[in-house]
Design a protein around this motif. Structure first.
Motif, mmCIF file in Angstrom:
data_model
loop_
_atom_site.group_PDB
_atom_site.id
_atom_site.type_symbol
_atom_site.label_atom_id
_atom_site.label_comp_id
_atom_site.label_asym_id
_atom_site.label_seq_id
_atom_site.Cartn_x
_atom_site.Cartn_y
_atom_site.Cartn_z
ATOM 1 N N LEU A 1 0.825 -1.198 0.000
ATOM 2 C CA LEU A 1 0.000 0.000 0.000
ATOM 3 C C LEU A 1 0.863 1.253 0.000
ATOM 4 O O LEU A 1 1.972 1.261 0.536
ATOM 5 N N SER A 2 0.331 2.318 -0.594
ATOM 6 C CA SER A 2 1.054 3.590 -0.630
ATOM 7 C C SER A 2 1.102 4.225 0.754
ATOM 8 O O SER A 2 2.025 4.958 1.088
ATOM 9 N N SER A 3 0.089 3.952 1.565
ATOM 10 C CA SER A 3 0.057 4.401 2.959
ATOM 11 C C SER A 3 -0.843 3.439 3.719
ATOM 12 O O SER A 3 -1.664 2.745 3.121
ATOM 13 N N TYR A 4 -0.677 3.409 5.031
ATOM 14 C CA TYR A 4 -1.423 2.448 5.828
ATOM 15 C C TYR A 4 -2.330 3.149 6.838
ATOM 16 O O TYR A 4 -1.979 4.209 7.366
ATOM 17 N N PRO A 5 -3.503 2.560 7.096
ATOM 18 C CA PRO A 5 -4.400 3.150 8.102
ATOM 19 C C PRO A 5 -3.758 3.082 9.479
ATOM 20 O O PRO A 5 -3.020 2.143 9.780
ATOM 21 N N THR A 6 -4.017 4.074 10.302
ATOM 22 C CA THR A 6 -3.493 4.063 11.662
ATOM 23 C C THR A 6 -4.432 3.275 12.567
ATOM 24 O O THR A 6 -5.571 2.980 12.204
ATOM 25 N N TYR A 7 -3.934 2.942 13.744
ATOM 26 C CA TYR A 7 -4.707 2.131 14.679
ATOM 27 C C TYR A 7 -6.020 2.828 15.023
ATOM 28 O O TYR A 7 -6.037 3.973 15.444
ATOM 29 N N GLY A 8 -7.123 2.123 14.802
ATOM 30 C CA GLY A 8 -8.434 2.687 15.088
ATOM 31 C C GLY A 8 -9.164 3.211 13.869
ATOM 32 O O GLY A 8 -10.320 3.618 13.972
ATOM 33 N N GLU A 9 -8.533 3.177 12.703
ATOM 34 C CA GLU A 9 -9.159 3.693 11.489
ATOM 35 C C GLU A 9 -9.945 2.614 10.747
ATOM 36 O O GLU A 9 -9.504 1.479 10.615
ATOM 37 N N ILE A 10 -11.099 2.986 10.235
ATOM 38 C CA ILE A 10 -11.889 2.102 9.376
ATOM 39 C C ILE A 10 -11.334 2.235 7.963
ATOM 40 O O ILE A 10 -11.261 3.335 7.421
ATOM 41 N N PHE A 11 -10.920 1.112 7.359
ATOM 42 C CA PHE A 11 -10.295 1.198 6.038
ATOM 43 C C PHE A 11 -10.962 0.307 4.990
ATOM 44 O O PHE A 11 -10.591 0.344 3.811
ATOM 45 N N ALA A 12 -11.955 -0.495 5.391
ATOM 46 C CA ALA A 12 -12.595 -1.400 4.437
ATOM 47 C C ALA A 12 -13.952 -1.850 4.965
ATOM 48 O O ALA A 12 -14.313 -1.577 6.116
ATOM 49 N N THR A 13 -14.687 -2.551 4.105
ATOM 50 C CA THR A 13 -15.938 -3.183 4.525
ATOM 51 C C THR A 13 -15.864 -4.663 4.160
ATOM 52 O O THR A 13 -15.117 -5.055 3.258
ATOM 53 N N ILE A 14 -16.631 -5.474 4.875
ATOM 54 C CA ILE A 14 -16.676 -6.905 4.594
ATOM 55 C C ILE A 14 -18.125 -7.342 4.421
ATOM 56 O O ILE A 14 -19.009 -6.879 5.148
ATOM 57 N N GLU A 15 -18.346 -8.202 3.447
ATOM 58 C CA GLU A 15 -19.672 -8.758 3.207
ATOM 59 C C GLU A 15 -19.563 -10.279 3.132
ATOM 60 O O GLU A 15 -18.708 -10.808 2.419
ATOM 61 N N ILE A 16 -20.424 -10.956 3.896
ATOM 62 C CA ILE A 16 -20.479 -12.421 3.855
ATOM 63 C C ILE A 16 -21.937 -12.786 3.584
ATOM 64 O O ILE A 16 -22.738 -12.954 4.518
ATOM 65 N N PRO A 17 -22.329 -12.874 2.324
ATOM 66 C CA PRO A 17 -23.737 -13.080 1.954
ATOM 67 C C PRO A 17 -24.393 -14.296 2.600
ATOM 68 O O PRO A 17 -25.565 -14.239 2.985
ATOM 69 N N ALA A 18 -23.658 -15.388 2.753
ATOM 70 C CA ALA A 18 -24.242 -16.632 3.271
ATOM 71 C C ALA A 18 -24.769 -16.497 4.691
ATOM 72 O O ALA A 18 -25.680 -17.232 5.095
ATOM 73 N N ILE A 19 -24.215 -15.557 5.473
ATOM 74 C CA ILE A 19 -24.669 -15.383 6.860
ATOM 75 C C ILE A 19 -25.143 -13.947 7.121
ATOM 76 O O ILE A 19 -25.251 -13.514 8.266
ATOM 77 N N ASN A 20 -25.403 -13.219 6.028
ATOM 78 C CA ASN A 20 -25.963 -11.856 6.117
ATOM 79 C C ASN A 20 -25.123 -10.900 6.962
ATOM 80 O O ASN A 20 -25.651 -10.148 7.790
#
Length: 209
Positions: free
Chosen positions: A69-88
């Motif tokens: 990565l060009s830069s990294y999120p610091t501790y406590g930062e939201i940097f992505a989302t996750i989706e798991i369709p099988a368990i909503n």
């Protein structure tokens, strides 16, 4: 003379007991006071970090050659989302996995790789229904989708297993030769809270966009 000495000794013991009681009470109150101050400070710092990511996450890119990565999120930062369709499941991923951070988010273990970097990614969450409480329901082949500002990554479940909490660090086995996603939560998941076992899902990278 002996009776007088015994009486004096009883008075001294009584006074010492009273002094010990009040000293213990004082120390306990001081501990409670500072514990609350520390918790409040940590919570405020975490909130400040999460607000910061909303202004900076868009700047993160990944180098296709080095897979870094060009830069990294610091501790406590939201940097992505996750989706798991099988368990909503649909949730944010935050950098860090302490108990305060994963109250509302999925935590990324700071010692592991990030999506797209070609190594082991480790995610942790509570065993609530909104997060990882249904991990045992995932079947081999179930899809997991992680979306970041620099790309979308799809993983396919390969294994699910129960391990002792004390074996977790040993079994995580973070490597840099293959992109693998590890997700874990407390087990059994039927009872919310800290347990002495963990349910661990392993998934391999299937595709990226």
């Amino acid at each position: 003379m002996l009776k007088k000495s015994i009486a004096t000794l009883k008075v001294i013991v009584k006074q010492l007991a009273i002094a010990f009681f009040f000293a213990s009470l004082f120390i306990f109150l001081i501990f409670i006071f500072f514990a609350k101050k520390i918790d409040t400070t940590i919570s405020l710092l975490n909130k400040m970090s999460v607000k910061e990511v909303n202004r900076t996450t868009e700047k993160i890119n990944i180098d296709s050659g080095s897979k870094r990565l060009s830069s990294y999120p610091t501790y406590g930062e939201i940097f992505a989302t996750i989706e798991i369709p099988a368990i909503n499941v649909s949730a944010n991923i935050v950098e860090g996995d302490n108990l305060d951070l994963i109250k509302k988010n999925i935590g990324h273990y700071a010692g592991s790789y990030f999506p797209g970097e070609g190594g082991t990614i480790v995610l942790a969450a509570h065993n609530s229904q909104a997060h990882f409480g249904k991990l045992p329901d995932l079947k081999i082949g179930s899809k997991i989708i992680i979306k970041t500002s620099y790309g979308t990554y799809t993983y396919k479940v390969t294994t699910g297993q129960i391990i002792k909490a004390t074996d977790l660090e040993k079994d995580m086995d973070i490597k840099d030769d293959k992109e693998t996603l590890l997700m874990y939560t407390c087990y059994p998941v039927s009872i919310y809270g800290f347990k002495d076992k963990r349910y661990v899902i392993t998934a391999s990278l299937e595709g990226e966009e």
